[in-house]
Design a protein around this motif. Structure first.
Motif, PDB file in Angstrom:
ATOM      1  N   TRP A  49       0.680  -1.196  -0.057  1.00 43.22           N
ATOM      2  CA  TRP A  49      -0.006   0.107   0.037  1.00 43.22           C
ATOM      3  C   TRP A  49       0.794   1.268  -0.091  1.00 43.22           C
ATOM      4  CZ3 TRP A  49      -5.552   0.186   0.719  1.00 43.22           C
ATOM      5  CH2 TRP A  49      -5.941  -1.170   0.934  1.00 43.22           C
ATOM      6  N   ALA A  50       0.364   2.430  -0.221  1.00 44.64           N
ATOM      7  CA  ALA A  50       0.835   3.607  -0.578  1.00 44.64           C
ATOM      8  C   ALA A  50       0.022   4.702   0.224  1.00 44.64           C
ATOM      9  CB  ALA A  50       1.468   4.037  -1.851  1.00 44.64           C
ATOM     10  N   LEU A  51       0.547   5.438   0.884  1.00 43.80           N
ATOM     11  CA  LEU A  51      -0.100   6.818   1.463  1.00 43.80           C
ATOM     12  C   LEU A  51       0.561   7.911   0.792  1.00 43.80           C
ATOM     13  CD1 LEU A  51      -2.133   7.873   3.809  1.00 43.80           C
ATOM     14  CD2 LEU A  51      -0.043   8.527   5.020  1.00 43.80           C
ATOM     15  N   VAL A  52       0.220   8.522  -0.222  1.00 46.19           N
ATOM     16  CA  VAL A  52       0.768   9.531  -0.952  1.00 46.19           C
ATOM     17  C   VAL A  52       0.106  11.017  -0.673  1.00 46.19           C
ATOM     18  CG1 VAL A  52       1.005   9.887  -3.511  1.00 46.19           C
ATOM     19  CG2 VAL A  52       0.947   7.679  -2.658  1.00 46.19           C
ATOM     20  N   SER A  53       0.710  11.990  -0.421  1.00 45.05           N
ATOM     21  CA  SER A  53       0.240  13.320  -0.352  1.00 45.05           C
ATOM     22  C   SER A  53       1.217  14.267  -1.093  1.00 45.05           C
ATOM     23  CB  SER A  53       0.303  13.644   1.162  1.00 45.05           C
ATOM     24  OG  SER A  53       1.531  13.309   1.691  1.00 45.05           O
ATOM     25  N   GLU A  54       0.453  15.431  -1.327  1.00 44.02           N
ATOM     26  CA  GLU A  54       1.339  16.543  -2.075  1.00 44.02           C
ATOM     27  C   GLU A  54       1.141  17.529  -1.051  1.00 44.02           C
ATOM     28  OE1 GLU A  54       0.482  16.950  -6.211  1.00 44.02           O
ATOM     29  OE2 GLU A  54      -0.583  14.886  -6.323  1.00 44.02           O
ATOM     30  N   TRP A  55       2.283  18.305  -1.126  1.00 41.10           N
ATOM     31  CA  TRP A  55       2.578  19.478  -0.191  1.00 41.10           C
ATOM     32  C   TRP A  55       3.063  20.676  -1.016  1.00 41.10           C
ATOM     33  CZ3 TRP A  55       0.825  18.753   4.643  1.00 41.10           C
ATOM     34  CH2 TRP A  55       0.393  17.710   5.191  1.00 41.10           C
ATOM     35  N   GLU A  56       2.852  21.915  -0.283  1.00 48.27           N
ATOM     36  CA  GLU A  56       3.522  23.181  -0.937  1.00 48.27           C
ATOM     37  C   GLU A  56       5.065  23.035  -0.976  1.00 48.27           C
ATOM     38  OE1 GLU A  56       1.859  26.751   0.408  1.00 48.27           O
ATOM     39  OE2 GLU A  56      -0.297  25.909   0.400  1.00 48.27           O
ATOM     40  N   GLY A  57       5.636  22.181   0.290  1.00 49.68           N
ATOM     41  CA  GLY A  57       6.910  22.126   0.420  1.00 49.68           C
ATOM     42  C   GLY A  57       7.515  21.264   1.387  1.00 49.68           C
ATOM     43  N   ALA A  58       8.625  20.855   1.385  1.00 55.00           N
ATOM     44  CA  ALA A  58       9.085  20.071   2.404  1.00 55.00           C
ATOM     45  C   ALA A  58       8.731  20.303   3.813  1.00 55.00           C
ATOM     46  CB  ALA A  58      10.582  19.645   2.197  1.00 55.00           C
ATOM     47  N   GLY A  59       8.993  21.499   4.122  1.00 55.77           N
ATOM     48  CA  GLY A  59       8.845  22.043   5.303  1.00 55.77           C
ATOM     49  C   GLY A  59       7.462  21.876   5.838  1.00 55.77           C
ATOM     50  N   PHE A  60       6.519  22.126   5.053  1.00 53.81           N
ATOM     51  CA  PHE A  60       5.009  21.725   5.671  1.00 53.81           C
ATOM     52  C   PHE A  60       5.053  20.217   5.801  1.00 53.81           C
ATOM     53  CE2 PHE A  60       4.490  25.682   2.850  1.00 53.81           C
ATOM     54  CZ  PHE A  60       3.978  26.595   3.652  1.00 53.81           C
ATOM     55  N   TYR A  61       5.501  19.528   4.857  1.00 51.29           N
ATOM     56  CA  TYR A  61       5.277  18.111   5.136  1.00 51.29           C
ATOM     57  C   TYR A  61       5.942  17.592   6.557  1.00 51.29           C
ATOM     58  CZ  TYR A  61       6.191  12.956   4.234  1.00 51.29           C
ATOM     59  OH  TYR A  61       6.147  11.637   4.506  1.00 51.29           O
ATOM     60  N   ARG A  62       7.197  18.083   6.747  1.00 47.19           N
ATOM     61  CA  ARG A  62       7.740  17.638   8.055  1.00 47.19           C
ATOM     62  C   ARG A  62       7.074  18.067   9.228  1.00 47.19           C
ATOM     63  NH1 ARG A  62      12.690  18.223   4.394  1.00 47.19           N
ATOM     64  NH2 ARG A  62      13.041  15.751   4.162  1.00 47.19           N
ATOM     65  N   ARG A  63       6.340  19.343   9.242  1.00 49.12           N
ATOM     66  CA  ARG A  63       5.722  20.009  10.432  1.00 49.12           C
ATOM     67  C   ARG A  63       4.370  18.964  10.334  1.00 49.12           C
ATOM     68  NH1 ARG A  63       8.162  24.203   8.404  1.00 49.12           N
ATOM     69  NH2 ARG A  63       6.731  25.114   7.236  1.00 49.12           N
ATOM     70  N   ALA A  64       3.883  18.597   9.300  1.00 50.14           N
ATOM     71  CA  ALA A  64       2.565  17.866   9.456  1.00 50.14           C
ATOM     72  C   ALA A  64       2.934  16.627   9.925  1.00 50.14           C
ATOM     73  CB  ALA A  64       1.914  17.852   7.963  1.00 50.14           C
ATOM     74  N   LEU A  65       4.246  15.940   9.575  1.00 52.09           N
ATOM     75  CA  LEU A  65       4.325  14.669  10.223  1.00 52.09           C
ATOM     76  C   LEU A  65       4.471  14.760  11.757  1.00 52.09           C
ATOM     77  CD1 LEU A  65       6.905  12.824   7.760  1.00 52.09           C
ATOM     78  CD2 LEU A  65       4.529  12.011   8.209  1.00 52.09           C
ATOM     79  N   SER A  66       5.032  15.827  12.197  1.00 46.98           N
ATOM     80  CA  SER A  66       4.988  15.818  13.593  1.00 46.98           C
ATOM     81  C   SER A  66       3.596  16.143  14.384  1.00 46.98           C
ATOM     82  CB  SER A  66       5.970  16.890  13.903  1.00 46.98           C
ATOM     83  OG  SER A  66       7.056  16.959  13.577  1.00 46.98           O
ATOM     84  N   ALA A  67       2.748  16.786  13.418  1.00 41.36           N
ATOM     85  CA  ALA A  67       1.316  16.884  14.183  1.00 41.36           C
ATOM     86  C   ALA A  67       0.752  15.464  13.944  1.00 41.36           C
ATOM     87  CB  ALA A  67       0.521  17.787  13.227  1.00 41.36           C
ATOM     88  N   ALA A  68       1.063  14.607  13.011  1.00 41.95           N
ATOM     89  CA  ALA A  68       0.392  13.370  12.645  1.00 41.95           C
ATOM     90  C   ALA A  68       1.140  12.131  13.349  1.00 41.95           C
ATOM     91  CB  ALA A  68       0.050  13.106  11.299  1.00 41.95           C
ATOM     92  N   ARG A  69       2.040  12.297  14.107  1.00 44.07           N
ATOM     93  CA  ARG A  69       2.704  11.351  14.924  1.00 44.07           C
ATOM     94  C   ARG A  69       1.827  10.236  15.404  1.00 44.07           C
ATOM     95  NH1 ARG A  69       7.195  13.651  18.058  1.00 44.07           N
ATOM     96  NH2 ARG A  69       7.949  14.377  16.206  1.00 44.07           N
ATOM     97  N   MET A  70       1.153  10.735  16.201  1.00 45.95           N
ATOM     98  CA  MET A  70       0.386   9.698  17.259  1.00 45.95           C
ATOM     99  C   MET A  70      -0.559   9.116  16.380  1.00 45.95           C
ATOM    100  SD  MET A  70       1.860   9.902  19.980  1.00 45.95           S
ATOM    101  CE  MET A  70       0.935   8.778  21.043  1.00 45.95           C
TER     102      MET A  70
END
Length: 95
Positions: A49-70
């Motif tokens: 399986w793949a969870l695929v997402s598109e972001w305005e930039g890498a910084g946004f993605y990395r911050r979102a991963l922190s928010a979604a960690r749990m």
């Protein structure tokens, strides 16, 4: 920026995985910089399986991963350990 997280999911866990994948995408969609996302299953290897997402930039993605960690934590054992952040080099939309 394209983010791809691949998972190897036993068939017996696929229904729960889909529910968790929906919840993760719903959470990511609330984060700044999120553009779109999808949960996809390989047509050749049904356990992949793949969870695929598109972001305005890498910084946004990395911050979102922190928010979604749990929310993502229960699926970490199923993740394929590989780089998953890709920078667009060329984009060509369909006609």
């Amino acid at each position: 920026m394209l983010a791809v997280i691949r998972y190897t999911v036993p068939e017996s866990q696929s229904q729960d995985f889909v529910k968790q994948g929906h919840a993760i995408l719903d959470l990511l969609a609330t984060q700044p910089g999120y553009q779109r996302g999808r949960l996809a299953r390989s047509v050749d290897e049904p356990n992949l399986w793949a969870l695929v997402s598109e972001w305005e930039g890498a910084g946004f993605y990395r911050r979102a991963l922190s928010a979604a960690r749990m929310a993502m934590y229960p699926l970490m054992i199923l993740m394929v350990n590989e780089p998953g952040a890709y920078e667009d080099v060329h984009v060509r939309d369909g006609a």
